[in-house]
Design a protein around this motif. Structure first.
Motif, mmCIF file in Angstrom:
data_model
loop_
_atom_site.group_PDB
_atom_site.id
_atom_site.type_symbol
_atom_site.label_atom_id
_atom_site.label_comp_id
_atom_site.label_asym_id
_atom_site.label_seq_id
_atom_site.Cartn_x
_atom_site.Cartn_y
_atom_site.Cartn_z
ATOM 1 N N LEU A 165 19.611 -24.718 -52.573
ATOM 2 C CA LEU A 165 20.901 -24.297 -53.119
ATOM 3 C C LEU A 165 21.271 -22.967 -52.484
ATOM 4 C CD1 LEU A 165 23.216 -24.570 -55.225
ATOM 5 C CD2 LEU A 165 21.674 -23.534 -56.904
ATOM 6 N N LEU A 166 22.388 -22.940 -51.749
ATOM 7 C CA LEU A 166 22.801 -21.749 -51.016
ATOM 8 C C LEU A 166 24.207 -21.322 -51.424
ATOM 9 C CD1 LEU A 166 21.752 -22.572 -47.326
ATOM 10 C CD2 LEU A 166 20.661 -20.920 -48.855
ATOM 11 N N GLN A 167 24.448 -20.012 -51.387
ATOM 12 C CA GLN A 167 25.803 -19.503 -51.577
ATOM 13 C C GLN A 167 26.548 -19.641 -50.258
ATOM 14 O OE1 GLN A 167 26.419 -15.817 -53.694
ATOM 15 N NE2 GLN A 167 28.048 -15.202 -52.317
ATOM 16 N N ILE A 168 27.558 -20.504 -50.255
ATOM 17 C CA ILE A 168 28.336 -20.738 -49.047
ATOM 18 C C ILE A 168 29.815 -20.784 -49.415
ATOM 19 C CG2 ILE A 168 28.882 -22.351 -47.183
ATOM 20 C CD1 ILE A 168 25.993 -23.261 -47.188
ATOM 21 N N ASN A 169 30.594 -19.974 -48.747
ATOM 22 C CA ASN A 169 32.052 -20.045 -48.844
ATOM 23 C C ASN A 169 32.650 -19.415 -47.595
ATOM 24 O OD1 ASN A 169 32.568 -17.076 -49.467
ATOM 25 N ND2 ASN A 169 31.251 -17.646 -51.195
ATOM 26 N N SER A 224 25.771 -16.149 -45.336
ATOM 27 C CA SER A 224 25.962 -17.573 -45.641
ATOM 28 C C SER A 224 25.758 -18.447 -44.408
ATOM 29 C CB SER A 224 27.369 -17.812 -46.197
ATOM 30 O OG SER A 224 27.452 -17.485 -47.556
ATOM 31 N N GLY A 225 26.432 -18.093 -43.321
ATOM 32 C CA GLY A 225 26.359 -18.909 -42.119
ATOM 33 C C GLY A 225 24.962 -18.951 -41.525
ATOM 34 N N LYS A 226 24.296 -17.809 -41.479
ATOM 35 C CA LYS A 226 22.948 -17.758 -40.910
ATOM 36 C C LYS A 226 21.945 -18.526 -41.769
ATOM 37 C CE LYS A 226 23.555 -13.355 -38.473
ATOM 38 N NZ LYS A 226 23.143 -11.923 -38.385
ATOM 39 N N CYS A 227 22.076 -18.417 -43.094
ATOM 40 C CA CYS A 227 21.167 -19.150 -43.986
ATOM 41 C C CYS A 227 21.427 -20.654 -43.878
ATOM 42 C CB CYS A 227 21.333 -18.679 -45.426
ATOM 43 S SG CYS A 227 20.634 -17.045 -45.744
ATOM 44 N N TYR A 228 22.681 -21.026 -43.736
ATOM 45 C CA TYR A 228 23.023 -22.435 -43.524
ATOM 46 C C TYR A 228 22.329 -22.961 -42.268
ATOM 47 C CZ TYR A 228 25.874 -26.377 -41.885
ATOM 48 O OH TYR A 228 26.293 -27.591 -41.396
ATOM 49 N N ASP A 229 22.376 -22.181 -41.193
ATOM 50 C CA ASP A 229 21.744 -22.600 -39.938
ATOM 51 C C ASP A 229 20.237 -22.790 -40.101
ATOM 52 O OD1 ASP A 229 24.161 -22.594 -38.598
ATOM 53 O OD2 ASP A 229 23.915 -20.565 -37.789
ATOM 54 N N ARG A 256 19.586 -26.017 -41.939
ATOM 55 C CA ARG A 256 19.803 -27.153 -41.022
ATOM 56 C C ARG A 256 18.626 -27.290 -40.054
ATOM 57 N NH1 ARG A 256 22.146 -31.178 -41.807
ATOM 58 N NH2 ARG A 256 23.170 -31.477 -39.796
ATOM 59 N N LYS A 257 18.100 -26.167 -39.619
ATOM 60 C CA LYS A 257 16.930 -26.185 -38.731
ATOM 61 C C LYS A 257 15.763 -26.912 -39.396
ATOM 62 C CE LYS A 257 13.345 -22.982 -37.123
ATOM 63 N NZ LYS A 257 12.927 -21.552 -37.056
ATOM 64 N N HIS A 258 15.602 -26.702 -40.699
ATOM 65 C CA HIS A 258 14.504 -27.328 -41.442
ATOM 66 C C HIS A 258 14.903 -28.692 -42.007
ATOM 67 C CE1 HIS A 258 11.529 -24.003 -41.451
ATOM 68 N NE2 HIS A 258 12.607 -23.254 -41.270
ATOM 69 N N GLN A 259 16.097 -29.136 -41.665
ATOM 70 C CA GLN A 259 16.586 -30.477 -42.017
ATOM 71 C C GLN A 259 16.594 -30.725 -43.534
ATOM 72 O OE1 GLN A 259 13.923 -32.892 -39.503
ATOM 73 N NE2 GLN A 259 15.588 -33.085 -38.024
ATOM 74 N N LEU A 260 16.976 -29.682 -44.275
ATOM 75 C CA LEU A 260 17.051 -29.811 -45.724
ATOM 76 C C LEU A 260 18.469 -30.150 -46.170
ATOM 77 C CD1 LEU A 260 14.950 -26.794 -47.062
ATOM 78 C CD2 LEU A 260 14.331 -29.208 -47.101
ATOM 79 N N PRO A 261 18.622 -31.039 -47.129
ATOM 80 C CA PRO A 261 19.937 -31.232 -47.742
ATOM 81 C C PRO A 261 20.335 -29.959 -48.477
ATOM 82 C CG PRO A 261 18.263 -32.477 -48.934
ATOM 83 C CD PRO A 261 17.597 -31.934 -47.706
ATOM 84 N N ILE A 262 21.618 -29.638 -48.426
ATOM 85 C CA ILE A 262 22.117 -28.371 -48.957
ATOM 86 C C ILE A 262 23.065 -28.619 -50.126
ATOM 87 C CG2 ILE A 262 23.466 -26.300 -48.435
ATOM 88 C CD1 ILE A 262 22.641 -26.785 -45.449
ATOM 89 N N ILE A 263 22.812 -27.924 -51.231
ATOM 90 C CA ILE A 263 23.754 -27.843 -52.339
ATOM 91 C C ILE A 263 24.419 -26.477 -52.250
ATOM 92 C CG2 ILE A 263 24.044 -27.950 -54.846
ATOM 93 C CD1 ILE A 263 21.304 -29.404 -54.934
ATOM 94 N N VAL A 264 25.717 -26.439 -52.461
ATOM 95 C CA VAL A 264 26.469 -25.192 -52.330
ATOM 96 C C VAL A 264 26.798 -24.627 -53.702
ATOM 97 C CG1 VAL A 264 28.661 -24.169 -51.588
ATOM 98 C CG2 VAL A 264 27.452 -25.779 -50.094
#
Length: 380
Positions: free
Chosen positions: A168-172, A183-188, A191-199
Motif C-alpha cells: 500500500l503506497l501513497q500515490i497521487n 511517490s514515483g520512486k517508491c512506485y518504481d 514495480r521492480k519487485h513485481q508487487l501488486p500496488i494498492i494506492v
C-alpha cells in the motif's frame, strides 16, 4: 469465490461520516450503512480499515460484516507496529481486531506505516514472522505492508522480505516527484519487485478534490462534468501494477461521484495526463502546508493540539488573496483554542513529527500558525 480486485475502487475507512465533525469516534452509522449498501450493490466490495482508525473496525462490523456473507467482500486491516511495546502485544492486537471487525480472518493484513523507525521495531519484535504464522493458520490470506518512507529503504525492506505479497503506497499526481514522499520512486521500487500496488491518498486528504480555481478551470474546459477528484483517482488507477485505489468517502455524494467514473474505469489519455501535469504545478504553488489530515500526529500530542485542523485553517487563510477586515478562519481557530491546545502550546517534544507520513516539520509549522492566528486572539 470473489475477485478482490474486480473493480479498482476501494472504500477507505479512515474518514467516515460523522455526526460531530470534531469527534472522530462519533461515526454516523446510519449514513455509513447506506453507503456500504450502495457500494456493494454497484459491484464494489473492497474495504480498508486499521486498528488506529477510531471506531472504524467496530463500525464496519455493524454495517458490513454482520449484514453480508463473508465471501462477498474483501476486508483489509493493519498491524500498528508503532503501537506495540512488547512482542506479545501483536497477538493481543490482532485478536482484538478480529473481534472488533466481526470476522475470523482478514483477506489482506498489512504491517502499518513502515518507515525507518517502525521497520526497526518490526525486526525487534519479529513482526514478519508473526504475520507469516497468521497466514499459515489461515487467519490472513495475503501479507503486505503500508509504506511511508524513501525508495531506498523500501528496496531494502522488499529485498529482505520476499514474503511480502502486496504493498500500500501513497500515490497521487501532486506527490509523484515530491522529494520527501517520493511517490514515483517508491512506485518504481514496487514495480521492480513485481508487487501488486494498492494506492492510498490519491486525493491527498481532499487537496486534489478541492483544487484552486485555475486548476479546476483546466479540468472543466476539457470535461465539464468530471469532478477534480475523478482526475486524481483515474490518474492513480491507470498506473501499471495498481490493482486498487482507496478513497476515504465521508459522504454519499462523494461515493456516488467515485462510482460514476470507476464503475467502467477508463485511464487518462495523453491529453488528460498533460492537463494533470499543469494542474499539479498550479496546486503546488497554492499549498503552504501539505498535510493530509491522517490524524497520526494527534494522539501523540501531550498538549492536545488539533494539528491537522490548524494546518487546514492556515492553508485556507494563506490562500486569501485580498485583504479583509475579518477572516472566518480566525474565528474557527479561536473556537478550537477554547477546549484544545493552541499552536503556541507546543512543547517541541517531536512525537508528532515521528509519526507524520508526510515528513512535515510540524514544530516549525505550528510556530507559523501561532504567528498568523494568535496575535489577534482577544484578551491576550
Amino acid at each position: 469465490m470473489k475477485n478482490m480486485f474486480a473493480k479498482k475502487l476501494g472504500f477507505g475507512l479512515m474518514r467516515l461520516p460523522l455526526n460531530n465533525p470534531d469527534d472522530m469516534a462519533d461515526i454516523d452509522t446510519k449514513t455509513l450503512q447506506s453507503m456500504v449498501d450502495v457500494f456493494m450493490k454497484q459491484g464494489f466490495s473492497y474495504f480498508d480499515t486499521a486498528y488506529v482508525y477510531t471506531g472504524s473496525e467496530e463500525a464496519i462490523c455493524e454495517t458490513l460484516t454482520k449484514r453480508y456473507p463473508r465471501d462477498s467482500f474483501t476486508l483489509t486491516s493493519k498491524l500498528p507496529i508503532f503501537a506495540v511495546s512488547a512482542e506479545s502485544d501483536q497477538e493481543k492486537i490482532f485478536h482484538e481486531q478480529l473481534e472488533r471487525a466481526g470476522v475470523d480472518y482478514f483477506d489482506i493484513y498489512l504491517l502499518h506505516n513502515v518507515n525507518v523507525e517502525n521497520y526497526q521495531t518490526a525486526q525487534k519484535f519479529h513482526s514478519f514472522e508473526f504475520m507469516k504464522q497468521l497466514k499459515a493458520e489461515g487467519k490472513i490470506k495475503t501479507l503486505g505492508i503500508s509504506y511511508h518512507d524513501n525508495a531506498e529503504l523500501l528496496d531494502e525492506v522488499l529485498t529482505a522480505h520476499p514474503e511480502i505479497e502486496i504493498i500500500l503506497l501513497q500515490i497521487n499526481y501532486l506527490d509523484w516527484d515530491n522529494d520527501g514522499i517520493q511517490s514515483g520512486k517508491c512506485y518504481d521500487v514496487a514495480r521492480k519487485h513485481q508487487l501488486p500496488i494498492i494506492v492510498m491518498e490519491p486525493l491527498k486528504g481532499g487537496t486534489l478534490a478541492n483544487v484552486p480555481k485555475d486548476a479546476e478551470k483546466l479540468f472543466r474546459e476539457y470535461n465539464p462534468v468530471a469532478s477534480p477528484a475523478s482526475w486524481a483517482v483515474r490518474y492513480a488507477a491507470g498506473l501499471d501494477g495498481v490493482v486498487m485505489v482507496l478513497s476515504g468517502m465521508s459522504t454519499m455524494n462523494q461515493m456516488l461521484d467515485n462510482i460514476s467514473y470507476m464503475q467502467n474505469f477508463v485511464p487518462l489519455n495523453e491529453d488528460e495526463k498533460k492537463i494533470v501535469a499543469t494542474a499539479a504545478e498550479i496546486i503546488a504553488a497554492n499549498i503552504t502546508v501539505p498535510c493530509t489530515a491522517c490524524m497520526y500526529c494527534v494522539g501523540t500530542c501531550p498538549e492536545d493540539i488539533p494539528i491537522p485542523q490548524y494546518f487546514d485553517l492556515y492553508n485556507n487563510r494563506m490562500q486569501q488573496t485580498i485583504d479583509l477586515p475579518y477572516y472566518p478562519q480566525q474565528q474557527y481557530y479561536e473556537n478550537y483554542t477554547k477546549t484544545r491546545g493552541k499552536a503556541s502550546d507546543c512543547v517541541e517534544c517531536g512525537a508528532c513529527e515521528e509519526h507524520c507520513p508526510q515528513h512535515l516539520k510540524i514544530i516549525d509549522l505550528l510556530k507559523d500558525v501561532a504567528k498568523k492566528f494568535e496575535v489577534a486572539l482577544p484578551n491576550e
